[in-house]
Design an enzyme around this catalytic site. Structure first.
Site, PDB file in Angstrom:
ATOM      1  N   SER A 178      -2.049  -2.320  -3.880  1.00 40.77           N
ATOM      2  CA  SER A 178      -2.424  -1.807  -2.563  1.00 40.77           C
ATOM      3  C   SER A 178      -1.706  -2.469  -1.403  1.00 40.77           C
ATOM      4  O   SER A 178      -1.608  -1.880  -0.330  1.00 40.77           O
ATOM      5  CB  SER A 178      -3.938  -1.950  -2.364  1.00 40.77           C
ATOM      6  OG  SER A 178      -4.332  -3.311  -2.440  1.00 40.77           O
ATOM      7  N   HIS A 206      -5.313   3.636  -5.688  1.00 44.02           N
ATOM      8  CA  HIS A 206      -4.321   4.161  -4.740  1.00 44.02           C
ATOM      9  C   HIS A 206      -3.362   5.163  -5.382  1.00 44.02           C
ATOM     10  O   HIS A 206      -2.404   5.591  -4.733  1.00 44.02           O
ATOM     11  CB  HIS A 206      -3.546   3.004  -4.122  1.00 44.02           C
ATOM     12  CG  HIS A 206      -4.409   2.072  -3.333  1.00 44.02           C
ATOM     13  ND1 HIS A 206      -4.662   2.232  -1.991  1.00 44.02           N
ATOM     14  CD2 HIS A 206      -5.128   0.984  -3.720  1.00 44.02           C
ATOM     15  CE1 HIS A 206      -5.483   1.285  -1.575  1.00 44.02           C
ATOM     16  NE2 HIS A 206      -5.781   0.516  -2.609  1.00 44.02           N
ATOM     17  N   LYS A 238     -10.507   7.223  -0.972  1.00 43.78           N
ATOM     18  CA  LYS A 238      -9.136   7.137  -0.454  1.00 43.78           C
ATOM     19  C   LYS A 238      -8.537   8.541  -0.422  1.00 43.78           C
ATOM     20  O   LYS A 238      -8.850   9.316   0.466  1.00 43.78           O
ATOM     21  CB  LYS A 238      -8.337   6.125  -1.271  1.00 43.78           C
ATOM     22  CG  LYS A 238      -8.928   4.716  -1.160  1.00 43.78           C
ATOM     23  CD  LYS A 238      -8.175   3.705  -1.979  1.00 43.78           C
ATOM     24  CE  LYS A 238      -8.686   2.294  -1.735  1.00 43.78           C
ATOM     25  NZ  LYS A 238     -10.104   2.081  -2.155  1.00 43.78           N
TER      26      LYS A 238
END
Length: 384
Positions: A178, A206, A238
């Site tokens: 990340s 991610h 996310k």
């Protein structure tokens, strides 16, 4: 007094240039943020596909609240598992290609469920040194022996695995790191797990929604199978634009987590309205190739615009585009200069990243425009 020590410790944080600041947003999550009455272009959010304020998700959440209420009222195993939760788990399994999935309220909780439930005293964890804090803490909670290997160093990892004589081994890594934006070598990790009969835990916080065929994640990106020895964790706050996380794996693995994972058993279930929103989100992720293409185009624009300048980006093929500066105070200064120009880029400092690698973390979204990225490039050039 013991309380005075806190004041001294806070002063030390200030002296090191490590004080964090809590900012309050006055507008919904999106490429434009409002803070203290100022409108800014935000390059902070992990809302990679721009779904956090997507009308389809809002509509689904409102309809879910009307039908199912707001709270779940209990843990999933008592009376807090609603039809939308079950539908979302089935949809995630179908979308990702796993036999079964299990919902969690956060990715942190999901990781704390996986590691301590699979290994313990007498076992060993093999962890990339740049893994997320949730994985580091989960490894400590497990009480297993912890072996850290240098970032993406497969040769060292293989030596560690070969030398270990424990009963159970578990390899764990972020799929997309990340703070660097680079990828773990998942095919090599999977081959080592096969060779040494180890679990392989992949945190795809991610990568889910961004990488792979139709956004199915990092395993899809590398063409890896849904193996029974692999445990896959994806977050839903996310790219999915909402909140929560899920663990995907074999039927046996998921049932074991249901029976033994403390962070699943002993917490209130997530809101059913969130599951309703996420059912809409998965559809948009699956149909979101244009959004992902936009992300790739913006990353290429940023990299081309800063080529030949002081601002050298790390080699990242993802939406996370870090600019390493090194010094804590200099990184904060540049972030503040950008903020004054209406550009919000977070200054990331230790302990989030190793000492001496403080950086600006540029996080791109499909809802950013070329003009927004050009404005960031121009401002950075002015600050050389």
């Amino acid at each position: 007094m013991i309380y005075d020590q806190l004041t001294q410790d806070l002063a030390a944080i200030d002296q090191a240039g490590l004080r964090r600041r809590l900012r309050t947003l006055e507008a919904p999550c999106g490429p434009l943020a409002r803070v203290d009455g100022r409108e800014l272009i935000s390059f902070c959010s992990n809302d990679y596909l721009g779904l956090a304020s997507e009308p389809a998700l809002i509509k689904a959440a409102v309809a879910g609240a009307r039908q199912w209420g707001v709270g779940s009222g209990s843990s999933h195993l008592v009376s807090g598992h609603f039809a939308p939760h079950a539908a979302l788990e089935r949809r995630l399994a179908e979308f990702t290609g796993w036999p079964r999935t299990l919902l969690f309220s956060t990715g942190f909780m999901a990781n704390q469920a996986i590691l301590p439930t699979l290994v313990g005293r007498g076992d060993a964890i093999f962890s990339d040194e740049l893994n997320h804090a949730s994985l580091i803490d989960a490894a400590r909670l497990s009480r297993a022996e912890i072996n850290r290997f240098p970032h993406n160093d497969m040769a060292t990892l293989e030596k560690q695995l070969a030398a270990s004589t424990v009963r159970r081994k578990l390899i764990v890594a972020d799929a997309v790191f990340s703070m660097d934006g680079d990828l773990a070598p998942l095919p090599e990790l999977f081959a080592l797990a096969e060779r040494h009969d180890a679990w392989l835990v992949i945190d795809d916080a991610h990568g889910f929604g961004v990488l792979g065929e139709h956004g199915r994640g990092s395993l899809s990106h590398f063409g890896l199978p849904a193996s029974p020895r692999v445990i896959y964790m994806g977050t839903l706050g996310k790219a999915a634009g909402a909140a929560g996380a899920f663990v995907a794996g074999s039927e046996t693995l998921i049932e074991w987590l249901v029976q033994r994972a403390r962070s699943y058993i002993f917490t209130t279930g997530s809101s059913p309205l969130m599951a309703c929103a996420l059912l809409a989100s998965i559809d948009l992720i699956e149909q979101g190739d244009a959004r992902r293409q936009q992300l790739h185009a913006l990353a290429a624009q940023l990299r081309a615009g800063l080529d030949g300048t002081r601002w050298q980006l790390l080699p990242s093929p993802t939406a996370v585009q870090p600019i390493v500066i090194g010094d804590n105070r200099e990184t904060v200064r540049v972030a503040e200069e950008l903020f004054a120009r209406g550009l919000w880029v977070p200054a990331i400092r230790p302990p989030t990243v190793p000492a001496g690698t403080a950086r600006l973390r540029v996080s791109l979204s499909a809802t950013h425009t070329e003009a927004m990225v050009a404005q960031l490039v121009d401002a950075l050039k002015e600050l050389q």
